[in-house]
Design a protein around this motif. Structure first.
Motif, mmCIF file in Angstrom:
data_model
loop_
_atom_site.group_PDB
_atom_site.id
_atom_site.type_symbol
_atom_site.label_atom_id
_atom_site.label_comp_id
_atom_site.label_asym_id
_atom_site.label_seq_id
_atom_site.Cartn_x
_atom_site.Cartn_y
_atom_site.Cartn_z
ATOM 1 N N UNK A 146 44.434 33.388 83.663
ATOM 2 C CA UNK A 146 43.204 33.142 82.924
ATOM 3 C C UNK A 146 43.173 31.705 82.394
ATOM 4 N N UNK A 147 44.355 31.155 82.064
ATOM 5 C CA UNK A 147 44.366 29.770 81.587
ATOM 6 C C UNK A 147 43.899 28.843 82.708
ATOM 7 N N UNK A 148 44.424 29.071 83.920
ATOM 8 C CA UNK A 148 43.997 28.230 85.045
ATOM 9 C C UNK A 148 42.534 28.478 85.413
ATOM 10 N N UNK A 149 42.093 29.712 85.231
ATOM 11 C CA UNK A 149 40.698 30.054 85.545
ATOM 12 C C UNK A 149 39.751 29.252 84.658
ATOM 13 N N UNK A 150 40.052 29.230 83.360
ATOM 14 C CA UNK A 150 39.192 28.473 82.442
ATOM 15 C C UNK A 150 39.320 26.966 82.668
ATOM 16 N N UNK A 151 40.497 26.535 83.147
ATOM 17 C CA UNK A 151 40.675 25.102 83.336
ATOM 18 C C UNK A 151 39.995 24.629 84.618
ATOM 19 N N UNK A 190 41.118 42.542 78.091
ATOM 20 C CA UNK A 190 40.089 41.516 77.875
ATOM 21 C C UNK A 190 40.129 40.463 78.981
ATOM 22 N N UNK A 191 41.357 40.011 79.278
ATOM 23 C CA UNK A 191 41.500 38.974 80.297
ATOM 24 C C UNK A 191 41.037 39.493 81.649
ATOM 25 N N UNK A 192 41.487 40.708 81.948
ATOM 26 C CA UNK A 192 41.125 41.326 83.211
ATOM 27 C C UNK A 192 39.624 41.503 83.347
ATOM 28 N N UNK A 193 38.983 41.895 82.238
ATOM 29 C CA UNK A 193 37.549 42.135 82.296
ATOM 30 C C UNK A 193 36.810 40.854 82.626
ATOM 31 N N UNK A 194 37.240 39.756 82.017
ATOM 32 C CA UNK A 194 36.546 38.503 82.304
ATOM 33 C C UNK A 194 36.730 38.095 83.760
ATOM 34 N N UNK A 201 43.926 32.310 72.708
ATOM 35 C CA UNK A 201 44.860 33.102 71.897
ATOM 36 C C UNK A 201 45.331 34.374 72.623
ATOM 37 N N UNK A 202 44.433 35.170 73.234
ATOM 38 C CA UNK A 202 44.939 36.361 73.924
ATOM 39 C C UNK A 202 45.952 36.017 75.025
ATOM 40 N N UNK A 203 45.699 34.922 75.730
ATOM 41 C CA UNK A 203 46.613 34.559 76.814
ATOM 42 C C UNK A 203 47.987 34.198 76.263
ATOM 43 N N UNK A 204 48.009 33.416 75.191
ATOM 44 C CA UNK A 204 49.299 33.007 74.625
ATOM 45 C C UNK A 204 49.998 34.218 74.012
ATOM 46 N N UNK A 205 49.214 35.066 73.326
ATOM 47 C CA UNK A 205 49.807 36.278 72.751
ATOM 48 C C UNK A 205 50.426 37.130 73.852
ATOM 49 N N UNK A 206 49.704 37.267 74.947
ATOM 50 C CA UNK A 206 50.215 38.090 76.054
ATOM 51 C C UNK A 206 51.510 37.514 76.608
ATOM 52 N N UNK A 207 51.551 36.202 76.735
ATOM 53 C CA UNK A 207 52.755 35.561 77.261
ATOM 54 C C UNK A 207 53.952 35.800 76.330
ATOM 55 N N UNK A 208 53.717 35.676 75.023
ATOM 56 C CA UNK A 208 54.811 35.926 74.067
ATOM 57 C C UNK A 208 55.246 37.388 74.122
ATOM 58 N N UNK A 209 54.264 38.292 74.158
ATOM 59 C CA UNK A 209 54.593 39.711 74.192
ATOM 60 C C UNK A 209 55.389 40.046 75.448
ATOM 61 N N UNK A 210 55.044 39.384 76.558
ATOM 62 C CA UNK A 210 55.782 39.629 77.795
ATOM 63 C C UNK A 210 57.236 39.191 77.649
#
Lengths: 55, 479, 132
Positions: free
Chosen positions: B394-399, B76-80, B417-426
């Motif tokens: 993506x967080x910096x992109x939106x900011x 999702x992040x990549x697609x955006x 949420x996807x960004x934070x989830x991804x960070x936790x999963x990593x």
């Protein structure tokens, strides 16, 4: 020679053919075209063009 | 070079003014799908089963779904981002515009190493498969695998050299065959067509359920990544698709859905037919689990089909890897992050031919000289570093460019949420890698630190500053 | 301040840069091997006479092993009994997380410094700081 023994040589030979094709084409291309044409690609080309259309 | 600058009208260095020979825009969404799924599908045919070894059968399923969530966030992040930053180099170009040059250099290296090493691993697997065929058809005691490994790499390099359309159309065909083989195997063993042959209850009885307990589930996540590793490679095609803003999100998201289905079916088939200890030992036990499952089904046609599927999956993956690694290397050369010599495009075939050529001997060296587990571990870890970069990106992109400031091809839902989830999963994945491969992880990060310092203090002097920011965006917020 | 003009790199310099990068890569691949730190291997406990019963295999499991060509329980024993050791030290874990986080912090900071130069030069037409 067994079938698979032959296949080993065939694989080496085919690899050499592909390798030679790539190398000769590479050297010929580099000799034919000037360097500034080959390395003229620039990033972001479409973005600039679509912007131009929008304006 | 500073002889172009896109902010200027007269020397913007692009379009009809600058580029004399550029990459060819010929691909559609199906090619994007084939590139993404093609690289990854080999993970279903081999490699994922190490997760079973690290935690047992149920642990592998949990790892599969856990990694599935991780990769859905990635997709999702990549697609955006990539539907907005559509250029060869994918995440490298994203990092350059959003975070900064040094991050971009690191991301470029992650990409090139992850893909080139995966390519080497695929070539080794193809060589092994051919030697197995030779052994099973009789007549040969010990086949020399090297000529076949070399042939795979040379043939696919030649295909890539000759043009992207043929390369990815080839990938589309063989990936579709390999995916269909999994579906057919599922339908014929699960009892949907004919008598069922799976024995889930008996094979997972007693200690076989969760042999290591819950820590095994964590450890299994390390190889759970194999089910999807490489799907993010779709972005490398950005400069060659006809309509990036539409084709990239479509191809990437269709790809992750395909993989979620393939991964779950693969797990279901294999653990229902193969005892977990054998399945989980990818070296002495089940090297190619789907192929072994087909052998256990006892149907010769399925054995052939899955044998061909395995070979096609390795070829498709190696092919996509050559494509992606050379695009990333090319994009870095074009910006002078690497020697500018690599930034050349073939005037007839319109491919980054010097990057393709350069990476051939590197891939051969990885395939013939370096031990496989080193190569695979380095490849997975480079991927993991890249996934850690994505949420930051993506967080910096939106900011820096809030919604509505620039045109986005696709906007992913539920940010952040996807960004934070991804960070936790990593973080969990780092812990999983740490269980067993901690020293390699540290060795690799030391490598990236040394390379970063080299870039910052030496290599970056050859890069012109403003010209590397090529997107027609407004000034980022806060800069 | 004017914009930054990078020097043109000659063939020899380009070649050297690639060589340096490759040397680092192969160094990182081989270093764990030479230091004997590579790989996570399973260990197999010593056992006496192996039978399917002593290996804890039920009838279905035995049947699948036999279908795979492992008819002798002694041959299957090393595969069945091998286990990973998941014991670890919290210190090593802390070291790993410090290395990973430190790496990202260093990279983000240096990147941001370079990024500000890029943005300044692109949008202001000049480079705020003089850096050669």
């Amino acid at each position: 020679m067994t079938f698979w023994g032959f296949m080993e040589y065939a694989a080496w030979a085919l690899s050499a053919v592909f390798g030679l094709y790539i190398v000769t084409d590479w050297l010929r291309t580099d000799a034919t075209y000037p360097e500034d044409v080959l390395t003229s690609s620039r990033e972001g080309e479409i973005e600039a063009m679509t912007e131009e259309h929008r304006m | 070079m500073s002889d172009f600058d896109i902010t200027s009208d007269t020397m913007d260095g692009m379009g009809p003014h600058g580029t004399k020979v550029g990459l060819l825009r010929v691909l559609g969404p199906a090619h994007v799908w084939a590139l993404g799924v093609g690289i990854v599908l080999v993970g279903e045919y081999m490699g994922w089963n190490f997760a079973v070894g690290k935690g047992g059968a149920y642990a592998a399923l949990l790892a599969c779904w856990f990694a599935g969530i991780l990769y859905t966030c990635v997709a999702m992040i990549d697609s955006e981002v990539t539907s907005t930053v559509a250029a060869a180099g994918g995440q490298y170009t994203q990092a350059k515009h959003i975070i900064g040059p040094l991050m971009a250099f690191n991301v470029g290296l992650y990409l090139v190493f992850a893909y080139t090493m995966l390519e080497a691993a695929n070539a080794i697997t193809a060589g092994y498969l051919i030697s197995e065929v030779a052994r099973l058809t009789g007549g040969v005691v010990e086949l020399d695998q090297r000529p076949f490994i070399v042939l795979v790499i040379m043939f696919l390099a030649w295909l890539n050299y000759r043009g992207v359309l043929a390369t990815l159309t080839f990938n589309l065909v063989i990936t579709a065959i390999a995916f269909s083989a999994i579906l057919i195997l599922f339908l014929s063993t699960s009892g949907i067509l004919g008598a069922g042959e799976t024995h889930h209850a008996e094979l997972m009885a007693g200690q076989a359920a969760l042999p290591y307990g819950w820590i095994g589930v964590l450890a299994a996540i390390h190889f759970g990544l194999w089910f999807y590793l490489g799907i993010e490679g779709t972005t490398q095609a950005a400069e060659e698709v006809r309509s990036p803003a539409r084709a990239l999100p479509f191809g990437t998201l269709a790809g992750i859905m395909t993989l979620l289905i393939a991964a779950t079916l693969t797990w279901y088939i294999c653990v229902g037919l193969i005892p977990w200890e054998y399945l989980g030992d990818g070296v002495n036990g089940s090297v190619a689990p789907l192929f072994d499952a087909a052998r256990l089904s006892g149907t010769p046609a399925l054995v052939w089909l899955l044998g061909i599927g395995t070979l096609f999956a390795t070829l498709a993956s190696a092919n996509g890897c050559i494509n992606d690694a050379s695009r990333a290397w090319f994009a870095m050369g074009r910006d002078k992050y690497l020697p500018g010599w690599f930034g050349a495009v073939h005037p007839k075939y319109r491919t980054p031919y010097r990057s393709i050529i350069f990476l051939v001997p590197i891939a051969l060296a990885f395939a013939l000289k370096v031990p496989l587990d080193q190569v695979v571990t380095f490849s997975i870890l480079s991927g993991l570093l890249e996934y850690t970069f994505m949420p930051l990106n993506v967080i910096l992109f939106r900011r820096k460019w809030p919604m509505g400031v620039i045109k986005r091809g696709y906007e992913h839902p539920f940010h952040p949420i996807p960004a934070i989830a991804l960070l936790c999963l990593c973080s969990v994945a780092y812990f999983a890698v740490f269980l067993g491969y901690g020293t390699q992880l540290v060795a690799m990060i030391v490598f990236y630190i040394v390379a970063s310092l080299w870039f910052h203090f030496r290599r970056y002097r050859f890069v012109s500053r403003a010209a590397q920011f090529t997107m027609p965006w407004p000034r980022p917020k806060g800069y | 301040m004017s914009r930054y003009v990078p020097p043109k790199q000659g063939r020899v310099g380009q070649f050297l840069d690639v060589a340096v990068l490759l040397a680092m890569t192969f160094g990182a691949l081989y270093a764990p091997l030479y230091l004997g730190l590579a790989g996570s291997s399973k260990s197999v406990p010593a056992i006496g006479e192996a039978t399917w019963e002593s290996l804890g295999q039920n009838a279905t499991q035995v049947a699948q092993y036999q279908a795979l060509g492992l008819t002798d329980p002694a041959a299957a024993a090393p595969i069945i009994l091998a286990r990973y050791d998941y014991g670890f030290s919290w210190l090593a874990l802390a070291v790993m997380f410090v290395v990973v986080i430190g790496y990202y912090v260093m990279m983000l900071r240096l990147s941001d410094r370079e990024y500000r130069d890029v943005i300044a030069e692109k949008f202001d037409g000049s480079n705020g700081r003089t850096r050669r």
